[in-house]
Each structure stands twice: as structure tokens, then as C-alpha cells.
Design an enzyme around this catalytic site. Sequence first.
Site, PDB file in Angstrom:
ATOM      1  N   GLU A   1      -4.811  -5.495   1.514  1.00 38.62           N
ATOM      2  CA  GLU A   1      -4.770  -4.578   0.374  1.00 38.62           C
ATOM      3  C   GLU A   1      -3.859  -5.148  -0.713  1.00 38.62           C
ATOM      4  O   GLU A   1      -2.812  -5.711  -0.400  1.00 38.62           O
ATOM      5  CB  GLU A   1      -4.273  -3.207   0.819  1.00 38.62           C
ATOM      6  CG  GLU A   1      -5.195  -2.526   1.830  1.00 38.62           C
ATOM      7  CD  GLU A   1      -4.703  -1.140   2.228  1.00 38.62           C
ATOM      8  OE1 GLU A   1      -3.794  -0.595   1.548  1.00 38.62           O
ATOM      9  OE2 GLU A   1      -5.205  -0.594   3.221  1.00 38.62           O
TER      10      GLU A   1
ATOM     11  N   HIS B   1      -7.198   3.371  -0.425  1.00 41.94           N
ATOM     12  CA  HIS B   1      -6.000   3.956   0.194  1.00 41.94           C
ATOM     13  C   HIS B   1      -5.559   5.178  -0.622  1.00 41.94           C
ATOM     14  O   HIS B   1      -4.389   5.308  -1.003  1.00 41.94           O
ATOM     15  CB  HIS B   1      -4.871   2.931   0.277  1.00 41.94           C
ATOM     16  CG  HIS B   1      -4.020   3.098   1.503  1.00 41.94           C
ATOM     17  ND1 HIS B   1      -3.661   2.058   2.329  1.00 41.94           N
ATOM     18  CD2 HIS B   1      -3.455   4.206   2.053  1.00 41.94           C
ATOM     19  CE1 HIS B   1      -2.907   2.499   3.315  1.00 41.94           C
ATOM     20  NE2 HIS B   1      -2.777   3.804   3.172  1.00 41.94           N
TER      21      HIS B   1
ATOM     22  N   ARG C   1      -5.203   2.290   9.747  1.00 43.29           N
ATOM     23  CA  ARG C   1      -4.725   1.051   9.150  1.00 43.29           C
ATOM     24  C   ARG C   1      -5.832   0.008   9.229  1.00 43.29           C
ATOM     25  O   ARG C   1      -6.586  -0.052  10.203  1.00 43.29           O
ATOM     26  CB  ARG C   1      -3.473   0.529   9.879  1.00 43.29           C
ATOM     27  CG  ARG C   1      -2.175   1.262   9.515  1.00 43.29           C
ATOM     28  CD  ARG C   1      -1.751   0.932   8.095  1.00 43.29           C
ATOM     29  NE  ARG C   1      -0.516   1.587   7.690  1.00 43.29           N
ATOM     30  CZ  ARG C   1      -0.429   2.745   7.061  1.00 43.29           C
ATOM     31  NH1 ARG C   1      -1.550   3.419   6.779  1.00 43.29           N
ATOM     32  NH2 ARG C   1       0.732   3.244   6.701  1.00 43.29           N
TER      33      ARG C   1
END
Length: 352
Positions: A297, A316, A268
Site C-alpha cells: 500500500e 483502505h 491485512r
Amino acid sequence: MDSVRQLISVCRRMQEKGDESQVINLRKTAVINITSFGREFPQHLQELEEKVGPVDKMLLPADMDGRTLAQKLKGYTYIVLGNYPSFDETFFSNNCDVKLIARHGIGFNNVDLESSKKHGVYVTHIQNYVELDAVAEQAAALLMAVSKNVVIANRKVHQGDWNRDRQEIMGFQLRGKTCGVIGCGHIGTRFAQIMKYGFQNRILAYDPYADKEKVMAEGIQLCDLDTLLKESDFISLHANLDEESKHLINAQTLAKMKHNAILINTGRGGLVDETALLEALRNGHLFGYGADVAAHEPMQADDPLLTCERVTITPHSAIYNYTCMKNMNRKVMEDIYCMERGERPVEIINGL
């Protein structure tokens, strides 16, 4: 299938006209911020509509507030959720329609588990083994890309600079080095196996919650964080994000890392203090950074971290392969089918 779509279309037109007395009870599903759902495997979208009812794909902003989100999702029974937005107490107290939030991924930090439980909404996620190889392989790919300066070298070729400033692409071999793994669960262990057996690395791991016997059986050496930081040539982050692990990699921990170490993050973004990381990269303490996640993000093109040559970041996207995506789609669909049958879905994470 055409008849099903026609029925859905008729039901929607009747609802728009306010004539719901004859509308068949088709439950609605919202697929939020998962552009891949129904793209590579359109049959999944068709099957869900056929078995359950209308499916609407939505792209919603990460910062949408709970009240607006609750209103947006009025009338939806099932939510298939990407990495954002966040479902908080405000959402659950203002929306009584949603009965299931199925995370299309492992992480669930964008859902308030206590509030969802209080309001009787099931929350599920993808089991670790579904994303296991995809994320571990992405970490290995990022490490190889950074250590070999693949992105820089590729750009030089495209720019016609085949033989110019070749010192800029000088990198490191991976064989026989020490690799540190922070967070030695399923994915961290799989990454450790790749590095141990693929590159003959010595593997150090820091994880206070690890199954010690299982980890040691893999030939992985558990140690404290300071030892891992000081002795590792490469460090890969696979820990969960919580208040305890937030900014685990900060100015102090970065200073303890080897000169020219490489940091990889497929866990993360919040595990890393990106301001401190940027400084460590600029002053040459770290060789490079590879990540599939970011503190904020989606990451913006003008993010200062992207000004560093030896930073390789993917959006991601570790799970973006046909095998993983197919299994993830099937998992969230089966959760919805369980609800339709009056059964409990699989991998409930909010204790309901």
C-alpha cells in the site's frame, strides 16, 4: 482561536531566527499520512493546537528509512500515525524527542513495539469497538459488490451497454449460504452477525485464540481451517497479521476452497499470497475477490491483480465515515491530553 494561531506563528518565527530564549514551550504534534484529520472535523485540529501547540500534517513515503524519519521528526513530542511509514529501532535510537505514537487505527505492525518500549515511547492504538461496525460493514459491502458484480454492471451502464453481454454480470444470492470467518474477534464476530441474521447464513469460524463460549453464544460454529475452506461459499478475513498468519491464504489453501467461492479481506494485505490469488482468479477457481487492503500500500494502478474483472478493492477506506472518523480523532487527541496532564494514555500496546 486567532490569538492562539498568532502565538504559534510568532513562536515559529522566533525559532527560525534562532531566538528561543523567550519562546513559550509549545509541544509539537505531527499527524503522519492521515489526510482526513482536520478535514471533515476542522475543530479537532483547532482544539489540538489550542490545548497543546503546533500541529503539522505530513505525507511521508512508506519506505522512508528510520534515520531519515528520526531527523524529520526532531522536535516533535507527539505522533499521530497512519498505516505507514515504519518506526523501527533505527528511528528510536536516533530520536529522543518523540514521547507518544498514537496509531490512528487498530493495526500496529508499522511500529516496533519492543524498541519503542526500550526507549520509553508510549504506543497506543484505537480500541476495536471504535472501528467495529465500520470494518464489518465494509466487508459486507465488498461481498455484496463482488457477488452481484456491482462494479462491472455499473461500468456497463456508464458505457451504454445496458443489454450487452449480460452473462458478465451473472452473480450469486447471499441468503442461505455458508459463510466462513477467519479471525473471530470483535470485527469478525460483528461481520458474522450481519451474515447470520441478515442473510440467514450458516457461520463457520476459524480462530485458535477465540473466546469459545462467546463465539458459540452467537451461533457461530468453530472449526478447523480445512473444514472452513472446503465448506464455505464466502470467506472473510479478519485475522491479525503476524509471522504465523502471513500468507495464510496461499496456493494450497486456495485449492481447498469451493469452486466459485468468494474471498473478502478487510484484515491485512499480507494475509493473502496475491500471486497465488491472481492465479486462482484467472483459472476460474474463485468467483471473485473483494478487499480493503493490499500486500503493498498504496496499491499501484498497474498491479496485476487489478487486471481481473471480478476484483473489487477499496483504498483502505473502511473507516471513512463520519461516525468512525470522529471517534478515532477523539481517541488520539485524548491520548495526547493524558500525556499533557502527566497521565498514562489509554490502550497502550507496547507494555510500557
